[in-house]
Design an enzyme around this catalytic site. Sequence first.
Site, PDB file in Angstrom:
ATOM      1  CG  HIS A 273      -1.598   1.326   1.475  1.00  0.00           C
ATOM      2  ND1 HIS A 273      -2.577   1.828   0.656  1.00  0.00           N
ATOM      3  CD2 HIS A 273      -1.409   2.257   2.440  1.00  0.00           C
ATOM      4  CE1 HIS A 273      -2.962   3.020   1.117  1.00  0.00           C
ATOM      5  NE2 HIS A 273      -2.264   3.299   2.204  1.00  0.00           N
TER       6      HIS A 273
ATOM      7  CG  ASP B 104       6.867  18.035 -26.375  1.00  0.00           C
ATOM      8  OD1 ASP B 104       7.108  17.585 -25.244  1.00  0.00           O
ATOM      9  OD2 ASP B 104       6.184  17.416 -27.227  1.00  0.00           O
TER      10      ASP B 104
ATOM     11  CD1 TRP C 227       6.036   3.688   4.202  1.00  0.00           C
ATOM     12  CD2 TRP C 227       7.345   4.481   2.588  1.00  0.00           C
ATOM     13  NE1 TRP C 227       6.374   4.982   4.518  1.00  0.00           N
ATOM     14  CE2 TRP C 227       7.184   5.500   3.545  1.00  0.00           C
ATOM     15  CE3 TRP C 227       8.128   4.758   1.463  1.00  0.00           C
ATOM     16  CZ2 TRP C 227       7.767   6.752   3.436  1.00  0.00           C
ATOM     17  CZ3 TRP C 227       8.710   6.025   1.365  1.00  0.00           C
ATOM     18  CH2 TRP C 227       8.524   6.999   2.330  1.00  0.00           C
TER      19      TRP C 227
ATOM     20  CB  SER D  89      11.090   6.213 -13.945  1.00  0.00           C
ATOM     21  OG  SER D  89       9.981   7.032 -14.169  1.00  0.00           O
ATOM     22  CB  SER D  90      12.100   9.636 -10.004  1.00  0.00           C
ATOM     23  OG  SER D  90      10.907   9.058  -9.598  1.00  0.00           O
TER      24      SER D  90
ATOM     25  CG  HIS E 292      11.982  14.895   5.987  1.00  0.00           C
ATOM     26  ND1 HIS E 292      10.903  14.481   6.726  1.00  0.00           N
ATOM     27  CD2 HIS E 292      11.796  16.204   5.756  1.00  0.00           C
ATOM     28  CE1 HIS E 292      10.113  15.521   6.951  1.00  0.00           C
ATOM     29  NE2 HIS E 292      10.633  16.578   6.373  1.00  0.00           N
TER      30      HIS E 292
ATOM     31  CD  GLU F 120       9.462  10.282  -2.343  1.00  0.00           C
ATOM     32  OE1 GLU F 120      10.457  10.571  -3.031  1.00  0.00           O
ATOM     33  OE2 GLU F 120       8.363   9.960  -2.824  1.00  0.00           O
TER      34      GLU F 120
ATOM     35  CE1 TYR G 208       8.163  19.647   3.857  1.00  0.00           C
ATOM     36  CE2 TYR G 208       9.975  18.174   4.354  1.00  0.00           C
ATOM     37  CZ  TYR G 208       8.978  19.009   4.778  1.00  0.00           C
ATOM     38  OH  TYR G 208       8.766  19.205   6.112  1.00  0.00           O
TER      39      TYR G 208
ATOM     40  CB  SER H 266       0.163  28.531  -5.543  1.00  0.00           C
ATOM     41  OG  SER H 266       0.666  28.109  -4.302  1.00  0.00           O
TER      42      SER H 266
ATOM     43  CG  HIS I 147      11.996  14.803  11.765  1.00  0.00           C
ATOM     44  ND1 HIS I 147      11.901  16.002  11.118  1.00  0.00           N
ATOM     45  CD2 HIS I 147      11.404  13.919  10.941  1.00  0.00           C
ATOM     46  CE1 HIS I 147      11.280  15.848   9.968  1.00  0.00           C
ATOM     47  NE2 HIS I 147      10.966  14.592   9.842  1.00  0.00           N
ATOM     48  CG  HIS I 148      11.401  10.448   9.575  1.00  0.00           C
ATOM     49  ND1 HIS I 148      10.078  10.359   9.246  1.00  0.00           N
ATOM     50  CD2 HIS I 148      11.893  11.491   8.874  1.00  0.00           C
ATOM     51  CE1 HIS I 148       9.773  11.312   8.380  1.00  0.00           C
ATOM     52  NE2 HIS I 148      10.853  12.017   8.130  1.00  0.00           N
TER      53      HIS I 148
ATOM     54  CB  THR J  92       4.848  25.011   6.489  1.00  0.00           C
ATOM     55  OG1 THR J  92       6.065  24.301   6.262  1.00  0.00           O
ATOM     56  CG2 THR J  92       3.701  24.196   5.931  1.00  0.00           C
TER      57      THR J  92
ATOM     58  CE  LYS K 120       5.407  26.955  -0.235  1.00  0.00           C
ATOM     59  NZ  LYS K 120       4.907  27.584  -1.461  1.00  0.00           N
TER      60      LYS K 120
ATOM     61  NE  ARG L  68       3.713   3.466  10.813  1.00  0.00           N
ATOM     62  CZ  ARG L  68       4.544   4.144  10.014  1.00  0.00           C
ATOM     63  NH1 ARG L  68       5.520   4.868  10.527  1.00  0.00           N
ATOM     64  NH2 ARG L  68       4.417   4.104   8.705  1.00  0.00           N
TER      65      ARG L  68
END
Lengths: 370, 526
Positions: free
Chosen positions: B70, B99, B135, B163-164, B247, B249, B251, B262, B296-297, B322, B325, B444
Site C-alpha cells: 500500500h 514540448d 514501505w 524514471s524519476s 524526508h 521525498e 516534500y 497556488s 526526526h524520523h 509552511t 504559505k 502502527r
Amino acid sequence: MGKLFSGASLALFAPLVMAQNQVNMSPGVTEIGADIFELHMLIMWICVVIGVAVFAVMFYSMYAHRKSKGYQASQFHESTKVEVAWTVVPFLILIAMAVPATSTLLEVYDNDEAELDILVTGYQWKWKYEYLQESGENVAFFSNLATAQEEIYNTQAKGANYLLEVDEPLVIPTNTKVRFLITANDVIHSWWVPEIAVKRDAIPGFINEAWTRVPQEGIYRGQCTELCGAYHGFMPVEVHAVSRDEFDAWMAAKRGAALAQDQLAMQTLSADELMSKGKAVYDGACLACHGAQGQGGIGNAIAGSPVVLGDVGAHMAVVAKGVAGTAMQAFGGQLSDVELAAVLTYQRNAFGNNTGDVVQPSDITGMKNG
Amino acid sequence: MGDHHHGPAQGVTRWLFTTNHKDIGTMYLWFSFAMFLLGGFFAMVIRAELFQPGMQLVEPAFFNQMTTLHGLVMVFGAIMPSFVGLANWLIPMMIGAPDMALPRMNNWSFWILPPAFLMLASTLFMEGGAPAFGWTFYAPLSTTYAAPSVTFFIFAIHILGVSSIMGSINIIATVMNMRAPGMTYMKMPLFVWTWLITAFLLVAVMPVLAGAVTMMLMDIHFGTSFFSAAGGGDPVLFQHIFWFFGHPEVYIIILPAFGVVSQIIPAFSRKPLFGYASMVYATASIAFLSFIVWAHHMYTVGMPVAGELFFMYATMLIAVPTGVKVFNWITTMWRGALSFETPMLFCIGFLVLFTLGGFTGLMLSIAPADFQYHDTYFVVAHFHYVMVAGAVFSMTAAVYYWLPKWCGRMYNESMGKTHFWISFIGFNITFFPQHFVGLAGMPRRIPDYALQFADFNMMSSIGAFIYGASQLLFLYNVVATIVAGKPVREDKVWDGAEGLEWTVPTPAPYHTFEEPPVVPKPAGTI
C-alpha cells in the site's frame, strides 16, 4: 504555565474520555510521563489557538467575500509588513515551544545513577529480561504473549487484556531508578510502555539506554512499536511495579527456581514430567510458527516431520542452532537444558509422532559438549 | 515529417512511441490513477482486517505485505507519477514551450514504470510472499530476514528511481531552456516553480535511495555487512540513508501540491496570489530544510542528545515557511470574489486538512513528546493528513480544474461536489479517530489490536470504505466527461484563471506554442 494548561485541558477533555475510548495521551505514573504530557498539551493548545484564529479568518472570508453575494474582488497582492510579521511571530512561538521541550529531553536522557539494571532483548516475537547483578548471578527469563490462539482466531471470547498479557511479566521495584539496557537478537524491535514513558528501539548489535522511576505499584502494559515481522503485533510488554520488599522476595524466588532448574538438569525425569513441561515450552516457543496441532504455518509441520522422526542429534541441532535464512531461530541460548529436553521429548511424541523417545536433560548437556 | 500540423499517430503505436508531452502526461495520469486504485484496494484489505479485533480475513504475514505494498504503490506509483503527469501536461503550456526539452527521454521515463510495478505486484505470487517490511524497509528485516522476493523489490525501486531522475532532469532542462521570451523566472506560475525545486530534490535524493537498496542487495547476495552489526556494519546506518532520501521525498510529494493550490485558489478568488515572491522563497526554504531534518524520523534509535536537539530545532523551523504559505493562501482569498466550484472545494479541503497535518507534524517534531507518539497511529493519522488530504486532494483539484482544458468538455459539477463532500467526510471519519487510538497507545503496522481500540478502528474502517467508494465516483465523472461531457469552447475555461495555458484553444490542440507566445505581464508581479 504548563500545569495551568494541562489542568484546563484535562477538564475540557474529561467529558470525552470514556472508559473504553481513550482519546488522549496518558500522563502515566512517572514524573517524566507527566512532563511529556504537559508538553504535548501545551503544543496542542498552541496549535488549536493558531488554527482557530487562522481558519476563522478563512471562513469569514468564505462567507463575506462570496462572488454570489456580488462581492467585488480587490487586487492587492503583497504587503511586506504583514509578511515579515507572520514570519517573525511564528518563529518566536517556536522558541517558546523549544524551551520546555529541551529541558524535558535532557531529563529523558539522564541515565545516570540507576539502582537496578535490566537488559531487555527483543526476539522475534518475545522479550527477554535479564536482571544484571554485580555478583554475576543474573536472573533471566523470556516473556511471551499469553493470549490464547483461540481468542485471536475468534473461537473463544477475548479477555480484558487481549494481546497485552504475557506469561511472565517484568517485575520492578517502585521508587527505584531502573535503567533498561535495550538490544535485540534478530531484527529491530522497540520497547514501549506508555504509562511509564519509556520507548526505545532495540537494535541488534547495539545497546540503548532508557530509564524510569515508577512511584506507584501497578501493572503497566505496552507493545513492540517497531515492525519486526509477521507477529509484530503479538509481542506485548507487561511490567509489574511492586514494593521493594515484594520485589526482593520475588527475586529470591526466581533465584531459587533457577537453582532448582540446574539441579533438575542433573536428574532423570519421567516421560510424563517431560511431556507436560514440553507442552508448556512448545506453547511458548514453538506454537506461533508450527501451530497448536504441530500442523505448521510459518514453520514446517512438526507432525510427521522427518527431522522430528529422525535422529535425535539432528533434531536437537535444528532446535538449538536454528536454520539460517529462515524464521527458525537458535533456541540453544533461549531454553535451558531441561526445557530443550522436554520440548524435544514432546515434539517426538505429540501430534501422532509417537516415537517413544525420551530425551533427558543430561542427553542435552552431552550433545552440547560434543 | 516536415508537416507542422500533423496529429497523433493512430493505434497503439501512438502511445508506445509518443514523444508528445500531452500524450505522455495523459499516460502518467491514467497510470497513476490505476495505481491509486490498486494501492487503495490494498488499503481496503487492511481496513477490513482491522474492522474488528481478532484475525478475520488474512494472516499477519499477509497483512504486512498489504501495508508494505500500500505504501510503496501509493508513494511511488500513485502520487509521484500523478504530479509528473501534471508537470508534463502543464509546464510546457505554462511557460509557452512547444514540448518538453527531452521528449524521447520523456517517453522512456514513463514506459519503464509499468514493468517496474508489474514486477513489484508479481512478488505477491512468489514463494514467501511480497515484501512485508513496511514501505520504509528497515534492515535487517528487509535483508537477512526478508522473503526472497526482496530482490525483485530492489530492482523495481531502481527502475522507479531511474524514471524519476529522468523525469526531473527533463523538467529542469525544460524550465531552464524552453521559457518563452519574457517569461522570466519570477514570472513563472508557482506550479512551475514548485516543480523546478521538486526536480532538484529528486535529482539529489533518488541516487541516495538507489545506494540504500544497492547496499541491501550486497548484504543479501554478496556477503557484505553494511547493515549488520555482526559483520561490523550498522542497522541504524540504513535508517539514516533511507531518511536522507525519505524526508526530502515527502516534500517531493507535497511541493507540487502547493503549486497546484497556488494556481487554483487565485482563480476562484478572482484575485492575484498574495505574496508570490515569498511563496517562491518559502518553497526554496522548505526544500533546503528538508535535507537537514531527516533524523526526526529516528528519535528513538538512541541518538546522542545533541543530535536530538539539532534535529528537533531544525524540524520545528519548517513550520515558519509552511506557515507563510498557509497565510498567503488565506490572504489570497481575503476580499476576493469567491466561488466554490469543485476544484476550489478540494483546495479549501486541502488547506484545512493539510494545516491540521502540519500541526500534528509540529507536535511530532518535539523529541520528548515523540517518544510517546513514535510509531503509533498518531503518526499514521499525521502523514495521511498531509499525503491524502494534502497531495491527493490537490491532485484531485488539479484534475477538475484542468480537465476541461485537456478534453474540451466540462465535468458534471454537482457530481464533482458530491465527490468532494463524500471524500472529505470519509477521509475525516477514517483518519481523525486514528489520532485518538495513537495517543491512547496503539502501535502502527499491527494486524490485530487490544480491545480498547475497537470502536475507533471500526469507525476508521467505515470511513475508509466511504472514502474508497468516492474514488469510483471520481473515475466515473472523469470518464463521463471525456466521453460525453458538455463541450467547452472558451479558451479561458474559468473566468478567474490566469496563465498561458488558458490562452491556447480548448481542447488544447496536439501541438501548442509552436511559435513562442507574447508573455503578458502576469497579475501579481510588478
